[in-house]
Design a protein around this motif. Structure first.
Motif, PDB file in Angstrom:
ATOM      1  N   ASN A   1       0.658  -1.019  -0.640  1.00  0.00           N
ATOM      2  CA  ASN A   1      -0.208  -0.245   0.210  1.00  0.00           C
ATOM      3  C   ASN A   1       0.899   1.278  -0.084  1.00  0.00           C
ATOM      4  O   ASN A   1       0.410   2.185  -0.356  1.00  0.00           O
ATOM      5  CB  ASN A   1      -1.096  -0.076   1.511  1.00  0.00           C
ATOM      6  CG  ASN A   1      -2.314   1.210   1.059  1.00  0.00           C
ATOM      7  OD1 ASN A   1      -2.170   1.352   0.508  1.00  0.00           O
ATOM      8  ND2 ASN A   1      -2.247   2.358   2.076  1.00  0.00           N
TER       9      ASN A   1
ATOM     10  N   GLN B   1       1.416   2.293  -3.634  1.00  0.00           N
ATOM     11  CA  GLN B   1       0.145   2.497  -4.792  1.00  0.00           C
ATOM     12  C   GLN B   1      -0.245   4.479  -4.829  1.00  0.00           C
ATOM     13  O   GLN B   1      -1.013   4.943  -3.350  1.00  0.00           O
ATOM     14  CB  GLN B   1      -0.709   2.152  -3.731  1.00  0.00           C
ATOM     15  CG  GLN B   1      -2.186   1.950  -4.780  1.00  0.00           C
ATOM     16  CD  GLN B   1      -2.175   0.950  -5.311  1.00  0.00           C
ATOM     17  OE1 GLN B   1      -1.663   1.733  -6.528  1.00  0.00           O
ATOM     18  NE2 GLN B   1      -2.615  -0.066  -5.789  1.00  0.00           N
TER      19      GLN B   1
ATOM     20  N   ARG C   1       4.075   4.278  -7.707  1.00  0.00           N
ATOM     21  CA  ARG C   1       4.236   3.428  -9.889  1.00  0.00           C
ATOM     22  C   ARG C   1       4.912   3.618 -10.319  1.00  0.00           C
ATOM     23  O   ARG C   1       5.588   2.148 -10.885  1.00  0.00           O
ATOM     24  CB  ARG C   1       2.392   2.981  -9.876  1.00  0.00           C
ATOM     25  CG  ARG C   1       0.968   2.789  -8.893  1.00  0.00           C
ATOM     26  CD  ARG C   1       0.255   2.688  -9.539  1.00  0.00           C
ATOM     27  NE  ARG C   1      -0.335   4.305  -9.591  1.00  0.00           N
ATOM     28  CZ  ARG C   1      -1.649   5.123  -8.888  1.00  0.00           C
ATOM     29  NH1 ARG C   1      -1.887   4.566  -7.978  1.00  0.00           N
ATOM     30  NH2 ARG C   1      -1.739   5.678  -9.710  1.00  0.00           N
TER      31      ARG C   1
ATOM     32  N   THR D   1       2.800  -8.023  -5.246  1.00  0.00           N
ATOM     33  CA  THR D   1       1.666  -6.740  -4.763  1.00  0.00           C
ATOM     34  C   THR D   1       0.712  -7.892  -3.458  1.00  0.00           C
ATOM     35  O   THR D   1       0.760  -8.395  -3.618  1.00  0.00           O
ATOM     36  CB  THR D   1       1.400  -5.976  -5.319  1.00  0.00           C
ATOM     37  OG1 THR D   1      -0.219  -7.192  -5.676  1.00  0.00           O
ATOM     38  CG2 THR D   1       1.229  -5.857  -6.837  1.00  0.00           C
TER      39      THR D   1
ATOM     40  N   GLY E   1      -2.049  -3.347  -3.119  1.00  0.00           N
ATOM     41  CA  GLY E   1      -1.339  -3.154  -3.982  1.00  0.00           C
ATOM     42  C   GLY E   1      -0.977  -3.255  -5.085  1.00  0.00           C
ATOM     43  O   GLY E   1      -0.805  -2.850  -5.816  1.00  0.00           O
TER      44      GLY E   1
ATOM     45  N   ILE F   1      -0.113  -1.861  -9.376  1.00  0.00           N
ATOM     46  CA  ILE F   1       0.724  -0.659  -8.890  1.00  0.00           C
ATOM     47  C   ILE F   1       1.740  -0.858 -10.294  1.00  0.00           C
ATOM     48  O   ILE F   1       1.484  -0.061 -10.280  1.00  0.00           O
ATOM     49  CB  ILE F   1       1.694  -1.146  -7.956  1.00  0.00           C
ATOM     50  CG1 ILE F   1       0.823  -0.896  -6.394  1.00  0.00           C
ATOM     51  CG2 ILE F   1       3.343  -0.485  -7.805  1.00  0.00           C
ATOM     52  CD1 ILE F   1       2.091  -0.628  -5.895  1.00  0.00           C
TER      53      ILE F   1
ATOM     54  N   GLY G   1      -2.790   1.868 -11.247  1.00  0.00           N
ATOM     55  CA  GLY G   1      -4.058   2.451 -10.119  1.00  0.00           C
ATOM     56  C   GLY G   1      -5.176   2.806 -10.790  1.00  0.00           C
ATOM     57  O   GLY G   1      -5.642   3.600 -10.191  1.00  0.00           O
TER      58      GLY G   1
END
Length: 568
Positions: free
Chosen positions: A232, A235, A240, A256, A260, A263, A429
């Motif tokens: 996280n 993120q 990223r 991840t 996450g 990412i 994202g």
């Protein structure tokens, strides 16, 4: 900039508080007002061009929306509510912010009605006769709680709470106001002076240690199967970009956490997907066979390390390094060979100046490709009953539908597990998830807040009928605030994940049939019922083009189980 702030004659506490929020560039405040918040609304009205007050139908929705705004913008989202309700029905979003590290500012009061707090007045939260204590309640779920009993304290408390919410590790803070001070005039004081808010906010974080970076680079340089375990803390746009740049330059596999997920492009040459019990088998296989693990901005929570399965992560066999902004977290779950206290983005950007094994890049990429090929995502599951869809059908449709112009929020339950285990996120994202307490009812309010922050994006929420029923009143807020989101309700008439786990023991898991499309139409939204993949694809496309909040009620076969795609 740091000169003493003069208090205008006759200025009230509430005026000074709203002025302070605008100094801090607060754009949104979410509320279902009561008592002290009600008294402040006239000041917010005067500043309506600067701060948008969003009225919700409940404290739970307001707190979730504030948490998501904080998560997406990196600046504290503001949630306002009356003491007994801000700290109970509104606790959902506060706890989510606390567990997931989202910056958030809670404004609430003691509800003591002009000094009657000690006399047992109803709703009082002062901790006196017959009363609960809102200050102590808030302390259990915030980084810091400030209690203002004087007008000047209210202003200073907001300045400090906003700062503390932003500092690593980010999270919620609260300002509890003694209710009578909200309408009181600010006294002219010589000893207790106020200063502009920005003078408290600027903090420059230390850079990563050079020796630590060199040692980490040396550890990774000789690795044949290095894996970045990313969470996280990365993120965000900068994180990223840094993860993708480092992984692609040196051929590092990226696995991840749940928070996450997405990412990096999960179809890229470096991605092995999300790890854990409810993650992807490819990620779990990569982590298990890695010779070096570099954990970045990830807590190593039990659910995504397969609850510490002995053959998963193996300290002493695998070399492990951890980068975390908080030194307490590095080496907390597992012993590590190297713990580097640093902002994850700072550390990865600095590592780009080192050689992490460029000569082995091609061999590493070949290993990653083999892992992915050996553990493909499979949606080959039993067909749904006639007139129903399988959860796999929803995932296949979303996979085809989503573009870089779409954002997707998830909720809790079996529908979420289908998404985390089988939906590959191509746009970094794009996925926004409840990753703190991860409770039901988060997805739709999160989508509404996401649309506020990103009006240029098409925002879709995937939720179950159980979760959507908890907070579906947010659709009325979407109509009121012109937030054209699309909510896909995987309606299997029950609590899918609990039902899956109970198997044939159907106790407290089945709901009566509910038509959410019809309810949506009653709130002024578009409501669509679908029973085929073709209908779902058409409904998603129509919703995207409509500019109107839309609920798509998908009839899902109750037999469609998350167990079919989980890596137990």
């Amino acid at each position: 900039m740091n000169a003493v702030t003069a208090v205008p004659a006759g200025e009230t506490t509430k005026h000074a508080m709203v002025r302070t929020l605008t100094e801090l560039d607060v754009e949104y405040a979410f509320t279902l007002p009561g008592l002290g918040v009600t008294w402040m609304l006239d000041e917010f009205y005067a500043k309506r061009k600067d701060v948008r007050v969003v009225l919700t139908r409940g404290e739970q929705v307001a707190s979730i929306m504030a948490q998501v705004v904080g998560r997406l913008t990196g600046k504290p989202g503001v949630y306002m509510g009356q003491g007994p309700f801000a700290s109970t029905t509104g606790a959902f979003g506060i706890l989510e912010a606390y567990f997931s590290g989202s910056p958030m500012l809670v404004l609430t009061d003691t509800s003591c009605y002009d000094g009657f707090g000690m006399y047992g007045v109803y709703q009082t939260m002062t901790g006196d006769y017959g009363a609960a204590d809102v200050r102590n309640v808030m302390k259990t779920m915030t980084k810091a709680t400030y209690y203002a009993t004087e007008p000047h304290e209210a202003v200073y408390a907001i300045q400090q709470a906003y700062k503390q919410a932003n500092l690593p590790r980010q999270g919620p803070t609260a300002v509890v106001l003694k209710s009578p001070i909200i309408r009181r005039e600010m006294p002219q004081q010589e000893r207790v002076q106020l200063y502009p808010a920005q003078g408290y906010q600027e903090v420059v974080m230390p850079k990563p240690d050079g020796k630590g970076l060199a040692a980490l680079a040396e550890m990774v340089r000789g690795a044949k199967r290095p894996v970045l375990v990313v969470g996280n803390g990365m993120q965000n746009a900068r994180g990223r970009k840094a993860v993708a740049a480092l992984a692609e330059r040196f051929g590092l596999a990226v696995a991840t956490s749940y928070n996450g997920k997405g990412i990096v492009d999960e179809t890229s040459a470096v991605s092995v997907g999300m790890l854990g019990t409810w993650g992807m088998k490819s990620a779990n296989a990569a982590v298990t066979s890695a010779d070096v693990l570099v954990v970045v901005g990830a807590s190593l929570g039990a659910d995504y390390i397969k609850f510490r399965s002995a053959d998963f992560i193996k300290p002493g066999v695998q070399r492990i390094a951890q980068i975390d902004v908080d030194p307490r977290n590095a080496g907390w779950v597992y012993p590590v060979e190297l713990a580097l206290c640093a902002d994850g983005s700072d550390a990865l950007e600095a590592l780009l100046e080192h050689d992490l094994g460029a000569a082995q890049r091609d061999a590493r990429l070949a290993w990653i490709a083999d892992v992915n090929a050996s553990h493909p995502v499979s949606l080959d599951v039993p067909a749904a009953a006639p007139g129903m869809l399988n959860n796999a059908d929803i995932i296949k449709t979303l996979d085809t539908f989503l573009t870089p112009d779409d954002l997707l929020t998830l909720d809790a339950g079996t529908n979420r597990i289908w998404a985390t285990t089988t939906l590959k996120i191509r746009t970094p994202g794009q996925l926004i998830v409840p990753g703190g307490i991860g409770g039901m009812g988060w997805g739709a309010p999160a989508a509404a807040a996401t649309k506020l922050v990103h009006p240029e994006k098409n925002v879709v929420c995937l939720t179950g009928d159980g979760g959507f029923a908890m907070t579906m009143n947010v659709m009325a807020t979407c109509v009121q605030e012109n937030l054209p989101i699309t909510v896909v309700v995987a309606n299997n008439s029950g609590l899918g994940m609990v039902r899956d786990n109970l198997k044939e023991r159907r106790i407290a898991v089945d709901f009566s049939t509910t038509d959410f499309a019809q309810i949506a139409r009653g709130m002024g939204c578009r409501g669509v019922n679908v029973t085929t993949r073709e209908q779902l694809a058409a409904a998603l496309a129509e919703a995207r083009a409509s500019g109107v909040p839309t609920v798509i009620d998908v009839t899902v076969d109750p037999a469609s189980s998350h167990v079919d795609v989980s890596d137990y």
